[in-house]
Enzyme design. Structure first.
Site, mmCIF file in Angstrom:
data_model
loop_
_atom_site.group_PDB
_atom_site.id
_atom_site.type_symbol
_atom_site.label_atom_id
_atom_site.label_comp_id
_atom_site.label_asym_id
_atom_site.label_seq_id
_atom_site.Cartn_x
_atom_site.Cartn_y
_atom_site.Cartn_z
ATOM 1 N N PRO A 160 0.818 -1.203 0.004
ATOM 2 C CA PRO A 160 -0.057 -0.092 -0.038
ATOM 3 C C PRO A 160 1.021 1.129 -0.012
ATOM 4 O O PRO A 160 1.653 1.506 0.837
ATOM 5 C CB PRO A 160 -0.823 -0.143 1.340
ATOM 6 C CG PRO A 160 -0.606 -1.336 1.797
ATOM 7 C CD PRO A 160 0.663 -2.040 1.351
ATOM 8 N N GLU A 161 0.878 2.024 -1.033
ATOM 9 C CA GLU A 161 1.438 3.188 -1.155
ATOM 10 C C GLU A 161 0.426 4.391 -0.856
ATOM 11 O O GLU A 161 -0.775 4.129 -0.611
ATOM 12 C CB GLU A 161 2.086 3.426 -2.274
ATOM 13 C CG GLU A 161 3.339 2.479 -2.500
ATOM 14 C CD GLU A 161 3.943 2.512 -3.767
ATOM 15 O OE1 GLU A 161 4.233 3.773 -4.312
ATOM 16 O OE2 GLU A 161 4.494 1.594 -4.271
ATOM 17 N N ARG A 204 16.269 -2.285 -3.974
ATOM 18 C CA ARG A 204 15.026 -2.563 -4.439
ATOM 19 C C ARG A 204 14.895 -2.868 -5.673
ATOM 20 O O ARG A 204 15.611 -2.504 -6.867
ATOM 21 C CB ARG A 204 13.893 -1.197 -4.565
ATOM 22 C CG ARG A 204 13.724 -0.753 -3.220
ATOM 23 C CD ARG A 204 12.587 -1.557 -2.355
ATOM 24 N NE ARG A 204 12.473 -1.285 -0.943
ATOM 25 C CZ ARG A 204 13.182 -1.996 -0.185
ATOM 26 N NH1 ARG A 204 13.949 -3.047 -0.425
ATOM 27 N NH2 ARG A 204 12.802 -1.640 1.315
ATOM 28 N N LYS A 216 1.357 7.338 4.153
ATOM 29 C CA LYS A 216 0.853 5.866 4.072
ATOM 30 C C LYS A 216 0.219 5.480 5.584
ATOM 31 O O LYS A 216 -0.039 4.310 5.674
ATOM 32 C CB LYS A 216 2.163 4.938 3.752
ATOM 33 C CG LYS A 216 2.821 5.328 2.407
ATOM 34 C CD LYS A 216 4.036 4.477 2.294
ATOM 35 C CE LYS A 216 4.898 5.016 1.083
ATOM 36 N NZ LYS A 216 6.028 4.137 1.047
#
Length: 324
Positions: free
Chosen positions: A2-3, A305, A58
Site C-alpha cells: 500500500p502506497e 529495491r 501511508k
DNA sequence: CACTTGACCTGTCCGC
DNA sequence: TGCGGACAGGTCAAGT
C-alpha cells in the site's frame, strides 16, 4: 504494497463505514501489531465512538471519541477488512449475490482483486476471518467487525492520545505530500536536490523528502519522465525534474481515481495467473516491451529495491552536474 | 552528516 | 513431489 493511492482508497472506504459506530470489544493477540496495554484498550477503546478516518502519507488515523486515536501502518501486507454481520449472513445463504457486493465492505489487496478481477478464490475471504494472519479484531456494538490482518507482521497499530499523534517521531520527520495544493514544483525540486548524491529513486522513496511514494509509483513516474532511477539527484536537469513532478502527481492522482493498485499475483480457482497492476507501464513488466518504444523492459536493482526500466527511454547519460 | 545495507517476517515461486 | 533458497517491499537501525 500500500502506497499513498492505496491508503487513500482504504481511507475513503473506511470513512463511509466507520464513523458513528461504537466499539464493543477489542481482541488482539500480538504485541508487535498492537502493543498497547489491555487496560488502555479497555479504557480508551471500548464504548468509544469512531469520529473520523484520516490519512497522512501511508499512515491511517482513526479518531475515537475518547480523545485517543488508532494510528495504523499497513507496511507491505497489512489489510483492514470491515465485515458487516448482515452481509456475512447473506454470504452464507446466497453466495452469488454477495460476490457482487464484496467491494463495499472489503478493503484490502484481496478486495481490489475482487473488484477489478472478477471472481477468484479470495471471494471467500469474508467467510474465513479471522484467519491466521489476523492480529486485531474490533467488534462494534452493531455486530460489525474490523479486522487487521498482516501476513508478514511488518505493520502496526498504536493507540495514542489524538493530540500526541503529530508529535510522534515518524510523523514529525515526514516530508510533504506530493498531492498537497501547496506542494509546488519548486518545493519538489529543492527537496530532491537536498539529496544530491543519492540515486533519484532512493530520494523518491525517502519519506522525509516526499511522503507517500513507494516502489511502484517511483518506477512508474521515473519511466514516465524518462529518467534512469540510478542517476544521482543532483545531476538531473531542471526540465526533467519538472517533468518528474508533473508525472508523479498525474500518476498518483490517476491511481487514486482507479482505487489504487495491487502487486499481488494470484492463481484463480482454475489455476490461471493474473496481474492486477492494470495501469502499470513498467512495474512487474520485465521482459515485456516498453509501451512507448517497444524495447524490452529490464529489472535491475537500485537503492536495494527491485527496479523496472526501459533501457532505451531511461538512459544513464548524465556524468556531471549540468545544473551549475 | 551523507549515504548504503541489512533486519524485520512469512508466503510464494523457481530450480534442482 | 519435495526442498532450499531467493525474493517481495516500508521503514528503521546499524554500518561505512
Amino acid at each position: 504494497m500500500p502506497e499513498l493511492p492505496e491508503v487513500e482508497t482504504i481511507k475513503r472506504g473506511l470513512s463511509e463505514l466507520l464513523p458513528g459506530r461504537v466499539i464493543a470489544d477489542v481482541w488482539h493477540d500480538w504485541q508487535k501489531s498492537f502493543p498497547n496495554a489491555p487496560a488502555d484498550v479497555a479504557r480508551f477503546m471500548v464504548n468509544a465512538k469512531i469520529e473520523s478516518v484520516r490519512r497522512r502519507a501511508k499512515v491511517l488515523i482513526i479518531e475515537l471519541s475518547s480523545g485517543y486515536s488508532l494510528v495504523i501502518h499497513l507496511k507491505m501486507t497489512g489489510q483492514l477488512v470491515f465485515v458487516n454481520k448482515n452481509e456475512q449472513k447473506l454470504e452464507n445463504s446466497n453466495k452469488k449475490l454477495v460476490n457482487n457486493i464484496n467491494s463495499q465492505f472489503l478493503f484490502s489487496n484481496s478486495s481490489r482483486e475482487a473488484r477489478f478481477g472478477g471472481g477468484h478464490p479470495t471471494d471467500s475471504l469474508i467467510n474465513n476471518l479471522p484467519d491466521k494472519s489476523t492480529r486485531v479484531v474490533i467488534d462494534f456494538q452493531d455486530d460489525s467487525k474490523l479486522f487487521f490482518n498482516d501476513q508478514r507482521k511488518f505493520g502496526w497499530m498504536r493507540l495514542l492520545p489524538t493530540i500526541e499523534v503529530p508529535q510522534i517521531d515518524f510523523m514529525k520527520k515526514m516530508g510533504p505530500e506530493p498531492l498537497e495544493d501547496d506542494f509546488t514544483v519548486n518545493k519538489f525540486i529543492n527537496n530532491i536536490l537536498r539529496r544530491r548524491q543519492s540515486a533519484i529513486k532512493a530520494v523518491l522513496l525517502d519519506q522525509t523528502v516526499l511522503a507517500g511514494v513507494g516502489n511502484i509509483y517511483a518506477d512508474e513516474s521515473l519511466w514516465a519522465a524518462k529518467i534512469h532511477p540510478a542517476i544521482p539527484a543532483g545531476q538531473i536537469p531542471r526540465t526533467k525534474l519538472i517533468k518528474l513532478y508533473s508525472e508523479l502527481r498525474r500518476i498518483l492522482t490517476m491511481a487514486i481515481t482507479k482505487g489504487g493498485s495491487t502487486d499481488r499475483n494470484y492463481v484463480d480457482a482454475k489455476g490461471k495467473k493474473g496481474s492486477y497492476l492494470t495501469f502499470a507501464q513498467v512495474f512487474r513488466k520485465e521482459n515485456q516491451p516498453c509501451p512507448r518504444c517497444g524495447t524490452i523492459i529490464e529489472k535491475i536493482r537500485v537503492a536495494g529495491r527491485g527496479t523496472h526500466i526501459c533501457p532505451k527511454c531511461q538512459k544513464m547519460i548524465y556524468t556531471r552536474d549540468i545544473r551549475s
